[in-house]
Design a protein around this motif. Structure first.
Motif, PDB file in Angstrom:
ATOM      1  N   ALA A 205       0.834  -1.203   0.000  1.00 55.16           N
ATOM      2  CA  ALA A 205       0.000   0.000   0.000  1.00 55.16           C
ATOM      3  C   ALA A 205       0.871   1.257   0.000  1.00 55.16           C
ATOM      4  CB  ALA A 205      -0.927  -0.002   1.213  1.00 55.16           C
ATOM      5  N   LEU A 206       1.906   1.261   0.829  1.00 52.83           N
ATOM      6  CA  LEU A 206       2.801   2.416   0.880  1.00 52.83           C
ATOM      7  C   LEU A 206       3.528   2.608  -0.451  1.00 52.83           C
ATOM      8  CD1 LEU A 206       4.273   1.903   4.469  1.00 52.83           C
ATOM      9  CD2 LEU A 206       2.628   3.638   3.747  1.00 52.83           C
ATOM     10  N   LEU A 231      -4.562  -7.108  -0.338  1.00 51.28           N
ATOM     11  CA  LEU A 231      -4.286  -6.171  -1.423  1.00 51.28           C
ATOM     12  C   LEU A 231      -3.857  -6.935  -2.671  1.00 51.28           C
ATOM     13  CD1 LEU A 231      -4.069  -3.278  -2.372  1.00 51.28           C
ATOM     14  CD2 LEU A 231      -1.809  -3.141  -1.332  1.00 51.28           C
ATOM     15  N   THR A 232      -4.738  -7.007  -3.649  1.00 54.83           N
ATOM     16  CA  THR A 232      -4.457  -7.758  -4.882  1.00 54.83           C
ATOM     17  C   THR A 232      -3.710  -6.890  -5.884  1.00 54.83           C
ATOM     18  OG1 THR A 232      -6.519  -7.077  -5.939  1.00 54.83           O
ATOM     19  CG2 THR A 232      -6.594  -9.051  -4.543  1.00 54.83           C
ATOM     20  N   ILE A 233      -3.196  -7.528  -6.930  1.00 53.26           N
ATOM     21  CA  ILE A 233      -2.478  -6.795  -7.969  1.00 53.26           C
ATOM     22  C   ILE A 233      -3.418  -5.841  -8.694  1.00 53.26           C
ATOM     23  CG2 ILE A 233      -2.837  -8.647  -9.651  1.00 53.26           C
ATOM     24  CD1 ILE A 233       0.189  -6.241  -9.425  1.00 53.26           C
ATOM     25  N   GLU A 234      -4.680  -6.213  -8.835  1.00 54.01           N
ATOM     26  CA  GLU A 234      -5.652  -5.330  -9.502  1.00 54.01           C
ATOM     27  C   GLU A 234      -5.855  -4.048  -8.704  1.00 54.01           C
ATOM     28  OE1 GLU A 234      -5.917  -9.322 -11.003  1.00 54.01           O
ATOM     29  OE2 GLU A 234      -6.173  -8.587  -8.936  1.00 54.01           O
ATOM     30  N   ILE A 235      -6.011  -4.176  -7.390  1.00 52.68           N
ATOM     31  CA  ILE A 235      -6.182  -2.989  -6.544  1.00 52.68           C
ATOM     32  C   ILE A 235      -4.918  -2.138  -6.577  1.00 52.68           C
ATOM     33  CG2 ILE A 235      -6.606  -2.165  -4.207  1.00 52.68           C
ATOM     34  CD1 ILE A 235      -8.100  -4.788  -3.667  1.00 52.68           C
ATOM     35  N   PHE A 236      -3.775  -2.799  -6.517  1.00 52.03           N
ATOM     36  CA  PHE A 236      -2.482  -2.107  -6.525  1.00 52.03           C
ATOM     37  C   PHE A 236      -2.338  -1.261  -7.793  1.00 52.03           C
ATOM     38  CE2 PHE A 236       2.037  -1.995  -7.669  1.00 52.03           C
ATOM     39  CZ  PHE A 236       2.624  -1.531  -6.496  1.00 52.03           C
ATOM     40  N   LEU A 237      -2.594  -1.859  -8.950  1.00 56.00           N
ATOM     41  CA  LEU A 237      -2.442  -1.147 -10.220  1.00 56.00           C
ATOM     42  C   LEU A 237      -3.449  -0.009 -10.349  1.00 56.00           C
ATOM     43  CD1 LEU A 237      -1.827  -4.158 -12.635  1.00 56.00           C
ATOM     44  CD2 LEU A 237      -0.130  -2.543 -11.737  1.00 56.00           C
ATOM     45  N   ARG A 238      -4.664  -0.250  -9.869  1.00 60.12           N
ATOM     46  CA  ARG A 238      -5.681   0.797  -9.916  1.00 60.12           C
ATOM     47  C   ARG A 238      -5.273   1.982  -9.042  1.00 60.12           C
ATOM     48  NH1 ARG A 238     -10.764  -0.935  -7.236  1.00 60.12           N
ATOM     49  NH2 ARG A 238     -10.205  -2.885  -8.273  1.00 60.12           N
ATOM     50  N   ALA A 239      -4.700   1.695  -7.890  1.00 62.89           N
ATOM     51  CA  ALA A 239      -4.268   2.760  -6.984  1.00 62.89           C
ATOM     52  C   ALA A 239      -3.136   3.572  -7.597  1.00 62.89           C
ATOM     53  CB  ALA A 239      -3.830   2.164  -5.652  1.00 62.89           C
ATOM     54  N   VAL A 240      -2.154   2.897  -8.187  1.00 52.77           N
ATOM     55  CA  VAL A 240      -1.026   3.597  -8.803  1.00 52.77           C
ATOM     56  C   VAL A 240      -1.510   4.485  -9.945  1.00 52.77           C
ATOM     57  CG1 VAL A 240       1.122   3.309 -10.091  1.00 52.77           C
ATOM     58  CG2 VAL A 240       0.636   1.809  -8.148  1.00 52.77           C
ATOM     59  N   ALA A 241      -2.508   4.009 -10.688  1.00 49.04           N
ATOM     60  CA  ALA A 241      -3.020   4.760 -11.833  1.00 49.04           C
ATOM     61  C   ALA A 241      -3.925   5.921 -11.434  1.00 49.04           C
ATOM     62  CB  ALA A 241      -3.785   3.822 -12.767  1.00 49.04           C
ATOM     63  N   SER A 242      -4.229   6.051 -10.162  1.00 49.19           N
ATOM     64  CA  SER A 242      -5.179   7.084  -9.716  1.00 49.19           C
ATOM     65  C   SER A 242      -4.640   8.499  -9.898  1.00 49.19           C
ATOM     66  CB  SER A 242      -5.546   6.859  -8.244  1.00 49.19           C
ATOM     67  OG  SER A 242      -4.412   7.041  -7.417  1.00 49.19           O
ATOM     68  N   GLY A 243      -3.310   8.656  -9.887  1.00 49.29           N
ATOM     69  CA  GLY A 243      -2.736   9.959 -10.198  1.00 49.29           C
ATOM     70  C   GLY A 243      -2.163  10.736  -9.039  1.00 49.29           C
ATOM     71  N   SER A 244      -2.472  10.352  -7.794  1.00 45.39           N
ATOM     72  CA  SER A 244      -1.896  11.052  -6.642  1.00 45.39           C
ATOM     73  C   SER A 244      -1.877  10.111  -5.444  1.00 45.39           C
ATOM     74  CB  SER A 244      -2.695  12.306  -6.294  1.00 45.39           C
ATOM     75  OG  SER A 244      -3.926  11.961  -5.671  1.00 45.39           O
ATOM     76  N   GLY A 245      -0.998  10.429  -4.485  1.00 48.46           N
ATOM     77  CA  GLY A 245      -0.908   9.604  -3.291  1.00 48.46           C
ATOM     78  C   GLY A 245      -2.210   9.562  -2.512  1.00 48.46           C
ATOM     79  N   THR A 246      -2.875  10.708  -2.408  1.00 50.24           N
ATOM     80  CA  THR A 246      -4.141  10.765  -1.667  1.00 50.24           C
ATOM     81  C   THR A 246      -5.203   9.901  -2.335  1.00 50.24           C
ATOM     82  OG1 THR A 246      -3.644  13.006  -0.893  1.00 50.24           O
ATOM     83  CG2 THR A 246      -5.939  12.293  -0.801  1.00 50.24           C
ATOM     84  N   ALA A 248      -4.636   7.402  -4.348  1.00 53.30           N
ATOM     85  CA  ALA A 248      -4.211   6.002  -4.253  1.00 53.30           C
ATOM     86  C   ALA A 248      -4.614   5.408  -2.912  1.00 53.30           C
ATOM     87  CB  ALA A 248      -2.703   5.894  -4.451  1.00 53.30           C
ATOM     88  N   ALA A 249      -4.391   6.162  -1.836  1.00 52.17           N
ATOM     89  CA  ALA A 249      -4.775   5.691  -0.505  1.00 52.17           C
ATOM     90  C   ALA A 249      -6.275   5.474  -0.419  1.00 52.17           C
ATOM     91  CB  ALA A 249      -4.318   6.700   0.547  1.00 52.17           C
ATOM     92  N   ARG A 250      -7.034   6.404  -1.001  1.00 51.99           N
ATOM     93  CA  ARG A 250      -8.500   6.277  -0.966  1.00 51.99           C
ATOM     94  C   ARG A 250      -8.957   5.081  -1.784  1.00 51.99           C
ATOM     95  NH1 ARG A 250     -11.163  11.476  -3.098  1.00 51.99           N
ATOM     96  NH2 ARG A 250      -9.865  12.301  -1.398  1.00 51.99           N
ATOM     97  N   ALA A 264      -6.322   3.045   8.492  1.00 55.50           N
ATOM     98  CA  ALA A 264      -5.165   3.930   8.494  1.00 55.50           C
ATOM     99  C   ALA A 264      -5.111   4.775   7.227  1.00 55.50           C
ATOM    100  CB  ALA A 264      -3.885   3.108   8.640  1.00 55.50           C
ATOM    101  N   LEU A 265      -5.427   4.173   6.094  1.00 49.24           N
ATOM    102  CA  LEU A 265      -5.399   4.901   4.830  1.00 49.24           C
ATOM    103  C   LEU A 265      -6.431   6.020   4.808  1.00 49.24           C
ATOM    104  CD1 LEU A 265      -4.953   1.857   2.440  1.00 49.24           C
ATOM    105  CD2 LEU A 265      -3.305   3.703   2.744  1.00 49.24           C
ATOM    106  N   ARG A 266      -7.550   5.796   5.461  1.00 51.84           N
ATOM    107  CA  ARG A 266      -8.572   6.846   5.523  1.00 51.84           C
ATOM    108  C   ARG A 266      -8.197   7.932   6.526  1.00 51.84           C
ATOM    109  NH1 ARG A 266     -12.084   2.182   5.412  1.00 51.84           N
ATOM    110  NH2 ARG A 266     -13.096   2.010   3.369  1.00 51.84           N
ATOM    111  N   THR A 267      -7.414   7.573   7.543  1.00 49.14           N
ATOM    112  CA  THR A 267      -7.086   8.507   8.612  1.00 49.14           C
ATOM    113  C   THR A 267      -6.045   9.522   8.196  1.00 49.14           C
ATOM    114  OG1 THR A 267      -7.573   6.811  10.265  1.00 49.14           O
ATOM    115  CG2 THR A 267      -6.275   8.697  10.999  1.00 49.14           C
TER     116      THR A 267
END
Length: 339
Positions: A205-206, A231-246, A248-250, A264-267
């Motif tokens: 996630a980090l 955390l699956t590879i699909e979620i990981f790739l979707r998060a990276v493609a989101s465009g920002s750290g915030t 991605a965490a969401r 923690a990611l929401r906090t």
């Protein structure tokens, strides 16, 4: 339920009574200057040298030595238990090596590189000091290899590059740590296996948050560590493609739905340090609940290790907060220790 954790848990519980409360930490943040802070730390049992003008480095050293003493006790009672080394001490070594490599790449002063680190049986204080003086990341890796540290070989190849990439260094280190942790935890089974999977999920996630929106010459699938659970590879790739750290965490939090990592990611997803603090606080709280249900399992020991890490992080912030004249309420608001 195994009884083999009972003796070391007794020691961990005894050591826990010497950890500072959040109220004590907040009181330290209210010290008028470093001399006043040194006096308060000595009163709490920290080995602070009695000098007229204590420095940040001297206070950091006292905090580091207090934490190292606690880990030495646990190491003595954990001989012959590789799962303790992998779950508790390897994680501290990972944090230390990461900070020392970053410091070398940034050419930071040795005192700055070692700040906030905790010596372990594999990387005692003298070793950390020598690594902190290493002129390059390659020199850090070379020392680890020479000392036969288990993570040295993983860094050696990247270190040979004329311009070593810090992200690849950290990824190589994370791979080595997660592989050793997962292998050991699988053999141990039970709660340790679950904890290892959660640790890998957290690291992934980090990484996703760090990669989101950043230009990296890395294959994204190769950047995800193996051995996680939620955390699956699909979620990981979707998060990276989101465009920002915030974002991605969401993305990861929404996909996971519940659990300590999602919470923690929401906090705190505003900064990498804030996110790591939130993950640490969530893990400590979760381990406290597990320890109540299974006091003879490994949760009390691991919980103490993470609480010690939180205290060390908090004291590092308190020391620098007092040194820089930061408002005490601001410093107190950043504390990881919950109670």
């Amino acid at each position: 339920m195994s009884r083999r954790w009972e003796a070391v848990n007794v020691r961990a519980q005894g050591l826990r009574t010497h950890l500072l409360t959040r109220a004590q930490l907040a009181s330290l943040a209210d010290a008028p200057d470093l001399h006043g802070l040194a006096t308060r730390l000595r009163a709490l049992g920290f080995p602070v040298t009695d000098t007229a003008e204590p420095s940040v480095a001297e206070l950091e050293l006292a905090v580091r030595r207090r934490a190292a003493a606690a880990l030495r006790i646990l190491a003595r009672w954990s001989r012959g238990r590789p799962e303790v080394m992998a779950v508790l001490f390897d994680e501290e070594d990972r944090r230390s090596i990461r900070a020392l490599v970053r410091g070398a790449v940034e050419r930071a002063p040795a005192e700055q590189r070692i700040a906030g680190l905790i010596p372990t049986p594999a990387l005692p204080e003298r070793a950390l000091l020598e690594l902190a003086r290493a002129p390059t990341a390659a020199a850090v890796a070379a020392l680890l290899v020479a000392w036969q540290h288990p993570f040295g070989p993983a860094l050696a190849e990247t270190a040979r590059s004329a311009a070593p990439d810090l992200f690849r260094f950290e990824l190589d280190l994370d791979r080595a740590v997660s592989a050793r942790l997962s292998s050991t935890a699988r053999r141990a089974g039970g709660f340790l296996a679950t904890y290892a999977q959660e640790t890998v999920d957290t690291a992934n996630a980090l990484t996703a948050v760090a990669l989101a929106g950043a230009a990296r010459d890395v294959k994204l699938r190769d950047a995800m560590l193996r051995g996680g659970r939620a955390l699956t590879i699909e979620i990981f790739l979707r998060a990276v493609a989101s465009g920002s750290g915030t974002l991605a965490a969401r993305t990861i939090a929404n996909a996971l739905g519940a659990g300590l990592l999602a919470t923690a990611l929401r906090t705190r997803a505003d900064t990498p340090a804030g996110l790591e603090d939130a993950v640490l606080a969530a893990r400590i709280a979760a381990l406290r609940d597990v320890a109540r249900r299974d006091p003879l399992g490994p949760a009390p020991l691991i919980g103490f290790g993470l609480a010690l890490r939180a205290q060390t992080t908090d004291l590092h912030r308190v020391i620098w907060g007092v040194a820089l004249g930061a408002p005490p309420p601001v410093v107190a608001g950043e504390l990881v220790t919950a109670a």
